[in-house]
Design an enzyme around this catalytic site. Structure first.
Site, PDB file in Angstrom:
ATOM      1  N   TYR A  25      -9.239   2.926  -4.470  1.00  0.00           N
ATOM      2  CA  TYR A  25      -8.310   4.043  -4.674  1.00  0.00           C
ATOM      3  C   TYR A  25      -8.282   4.577  -6.098  1.00  0.00           C
ATOM      4  O   TYR A  25      -7.389   5.334  -6.441  1.00  0.00           O
ATOM      5  CB  TYR A  25      -6.903   3.602  -4.241  1.00  0.00           C
ATOM      6  CG  TYR A  25      -6.847   3.249  -2.773  1.00  0.00           C
ATOM      7  CD1 TYR A  25      -7.124   4.204  -1.804  1.00  0.00           C
ATOM      8  CD2 TYR A  25      -6.566   1.958  -2.346  1.00  0.00           C
ATOM      9  CE1 TYR A  25      -7.097   3.891  -0.462  1.00  0.00           C
ATOM     10  CE2 TYR A  25      -6.531   1.632  -0.997  1.00  0.00           C
ATOM     11  CZ  TYR A  25      -6.795   2.604  -0.063  1.00  0.00           C
ATOM     12  OH  TYR A  25      -6.776   2.283   1.274  1.00  0.00           O
TER      13      TYR A  25
ATOM     14  N   ASP B 220     -15.272  -2.166   8.749  1.00  0.00           N
ATOM     15  CA  ASP B 220     -15.966  -2.506   7.512  1.00  0.00           C
ATOM     16  C   ASP B 220     -16.964  -3.631   7.770  1.00  0.00           C
ATOM     17  O   ASP B 220     -16.672  -4.588   8.504  1.00  0.00           O
ATOM     18  CB  ASP B 220     -14.962  -2.938   6.444  1.00  0.00           C
ATOM     19  CG  ASP B 220     -13.973  -1.835   6.096  1.00  0.00           C
ATOM     20  OD1 ASP B 220     -14.345  -0.649   6.219  1.00  0.00           O
ATOM     21  OD2 ASP B 220     -12.841  -2.150   5.698  1.00  0.00           O
TER      22      ASP B 220
ATOM     23  N   ASN C  23      -9.801  -1.378  10.785  1.00  0.00           N
ATOM     24  CA  ASN C  23      -8.557  -0.813  10.251  1.00  0.00           C
ATOM     25  C   ASN C  23      -8.061   0.275  11.204  1.00  0.00           C
ATOM     26  O   ASN C  23      -8.764   1.262  11.443  1.00  0.00           O
ATOM     27  CB  ASN C  23      -8.845  -0.226   8.861  1.00  0.00           C
ATOM     28  CG  ASN C  23      -7.606   0.228   8.132  1.00  0.00           C
ATOM     29  OD1 ASN C  23      -6.636   0.654   8.744  1.00  0.00           O
ATOM     30  ND2 ASN C  23      -7.649   0.163   6.822  1.00  0.00           N
TER      31      ASN C  23
ATOM     32  N   ARG D 216     -11.473   2.514  11.418  1.00  0.00           N
ATOM     33  CA  ARG D 216     -12.599   2.344  10.486  1.00  0.00           C
ATOM     34  C   ARG D 216     -12.956   0.876  10.433  1.00  0.00           C
ATOM     35  O   ARG D 216     -12.093   0.030  10.176  1.00  0.00           O
ATOM     36  CB  ARG D 216     -12.229   2.828   9.088  1.00  0.00           C
ATOM     37  CG  ARG D 216     -13.437   3.005   8.157  1.00  0.00           C
ATOM     38  CD  ARG D 216     -13.051   3.086   6.699  1.00  0.00           C
ATOM     39  NE  ARG D 216     -12.614   1.781   6.210  1.00  0.00           N
ATOM     40  CZ  ARG D 216     -11.390   1.534   5.746  1.00  0.00           C
ATOM     41  NH1 ARG D 216     -10.472   2.480   5.719  1.00  0.00           N
ATOM     42  NH2 ARG D 216     -11.083   0.320   5.318  1.00  0.00           N
TER      43      ARG D 216
ATOM     44  N   GLU E  19     -13.656  -6.403   9.425  1.00  0.00           N
ATOM     45  CA  GLU E  19     -12.356  -6.065  10.003  1.00  0.00           C
ATOM     46  C   GLU E  19     -12.378  -4.636  10.513  1.00  0.00           C
ATOM     47  O   GLU E  19     -13.228  -3.839  10.127  1.00  0.00           O
ATOM     48  CB  GLU E  19     -11.232  -6.245   8.983  1.00  0.00           C
ATOM     49  CG  GLU E  19     -11.316  -5.321   7.787  1.00  0.00           C
ATOM     50  CD  GLU E  19     -10.166  -5.533   6.819  1.00  0.00           C
ATOM     51  OE1 GLU E  19      -9.023  -5.714   7.273  1.00  0.00           O
ATOM     52  OE2 GLU E  19     -10.404  -5.524   5.608  1.00  0.00           O
TER      53      GLU E  19
ATOM     54  N   SER F 208      -6.720  -3.031   3.077  1.00  0.00           N
ATOM     55  CA  SER F 208      -7.170  -2.460   1.811  1.00  0.00           C
ATOM     56  C   SER F 208      -7.556  -3.502   0.776  1.00  0.00           C
ATOM     57  O   SER F 208      -7.397  -3.302  -0.425  1.00  0.00           O
ATOM     58  CB  SER F 208      -6.099  -1.522   1.226  1.00  0.00           C
ATOM     59  OG  SER F 208      -5.953  -0.377   2.014  1.00  0.00           O
TER      60      SER F 208
ATOM     61  N   GLY G 135      -7.021   5.317   5.551  1.00  0.00           N
ATOM     62  CA  GLY G 135      -6.414   6.247   4.593  1.00  0.00           C
ATOM     63  C   GLY G 135      -6.870   7.675   4.798  1.00  0.00           C
ATOM     64  O   GLY G 135      -7.941   7.941   5.356  1.00  0.00           O
TER      65      GLY G 135
ATOM     66  N   GLU H 119       0.819  -1.212   0.000  1.00  0.00           N
ATOM     67  CA  GLU H 119       0.000   0.000   0.000  1.00  0.00           C
ATOM     68  C   GLU H 119       0.860   1.273   0.000  1.00  0.00           C
ATOM     69  O   GLU H 119       0.399   2.342   0.403  1.00  0.00           O
ATOM     70  CB  GLU H 119      -0.935  -0.009   1.204  1.00  0.00           C
ATOM     71  CG  GLU H 119      -1.868  -1.203   1.242  1.00  0.00           C
ATOM     72  CD  GLU H 119      -2.644  -1.312   2.537  1.00  0.00           C
ATOM     73  OE1 GLU H 119      -3.488  -0.432   2.782  1.00  0.00           O
ATOM     74  OE2 GLU H 119      -2.392  -2.254   3.311  1.00  0.00           O
TER      75      GLU H 119
END
Length: 316
Positions: free
Chosen positions: A209, A250, A268, A248, A266, A139, A272, A13
């Protein structure tokens, strides 16, 4: 103050981290801070020591910036830094360890199991459709959805590109039909629920992205009980894992099953901060500008460090 923005590195990443880091550095300069940008190499300890920052803004994604390695280094150097500490980072990057923390706390997550990639060439570990993902990547790096109609073969073939050629062990989980949802937590508050609608395929690394490949619906159009559950589960995950600053979480939600169809996938710990990223987007929805978000994360990092220095608990 003196802010070192740590970015780049050598993970899968890297480019996203550089984009996040440059945006953060620009915001810090607009806020009046003295900024040093550090593209992390093997000399990161020397460069951090030379910069002597008041705080490090950790804009790294993936390993070793998100798995506790860099956090441990900064602890040894006595530096204040944004986002979660060593223990939380090491647990949250590992999807199986995360389950062992969150499921006993009442947070619904998909059942699944670790499988040796070599075993996939003999047969499926779960009924199709199912998902294969690396245990320690973020990601959606290396995620494959295995369906009856997929071109991976049945069983999966060695000569077909996929995570089975890159990782010795994978996590296999049942595929959950329905909507992709995400919730950012800032400080100790869940901000909003966003639905992510990829224009093609699924919400993979490219869809995350690449501008135009995913439609963000914020706030998501959800039944009140599902929205409330998303916010509550994300905040609970943040607290149980010991996250700092922002995180964050998900989710996947199958509307056909109602509330029983909601699963956290998950959490994070290094979300980002690019123009397409979800934490800045949800912060904006809540009336917090990008620069205000950056300053808030710096303030939280300094508060955590001050608390640890005064014996009020070591940051996780």
């Amino acid at each position: 103050m003196k802010v070192a923005v740590l970015m780049g590195g050598w993970s899968a990443e890297r480019e996203v981290s550089l984009t996040s880091g440059r945006g953060i550095a620009r915001a810090c300069r607009n806020l009046g801070h003295d900024v040093t940008e550090i593209d992390m190499g093997r000399d990161v300890a020397q460069r951090l020591a030379a910069a002597a920052p008041d705080v490090v803004f950790n804009a790294l994604h993936g390993t070793p910036g998100e798995d506790g390695t860099v956090q441990g280094l900064m602890d040894l150097l006595g530096l204040a830094y944004t986002h979660s500490g060593l223990t939380t980072s090491a647990i949250a990057i590992d999807k199986e360890l995360t389950k062992k923390m969150l499921v006993p706390a009442g947070i619904p997550m998909p059942l699944g199991r670790l499988v040796a990639s070599e075993s996939l060439f003999a047969g499926d570990p779960l009924p199709r459709p199912y998902v294969l993902k690396p245990v320690n990547e973020g990601s959606s790096v290396g995620v494959a959805i295995v369906t009856d109609a997929c071109n991976y073969g049945n069983p999966i073939r060695r000569d077909v590109p996929g995570p089975w050629n890159e990782f010795a062990t994978l996590l296999a989980e049942p595929f959950i039909a329905g909507k992709e949802l995400t919730v950012a937590v800032l400080g100790d508050e869940a901000l909003a629920v966003t639905e992510l609608r990829p224009t093609q395929g699924f919400y993979d690394y490219e869809a995350k992205y690449t501008d135009g490949l995913t439609v963000h619906v914020c706030p998501a159009e959800l039944p009140a009980d599902v929205e409330a559950a998303c916010l509550a589960h994300a905040l609970a995950a943040h607290r149980v894992l010991g996250c700092r600053g922002t995180s964050r979480s998900d989710f996947r939600w199958d509307p056909a099953l109602g509330l029983a169809g909601l699963f956290l996938l998950e959490t994070n710990t290094q979300p980002g901060m690019t123009p397409l990223s979800l934490v800045p987007e949800q912060a904006k929805y809540r009336g917090i500008s990008y620069e205000q978000l950056v300053q808030r994360l710096i303030d939280l990092a300094l508060e955590d460090k001050a608390g640890a220095d005064h014996g009020q608990g070591h940051p996780q």
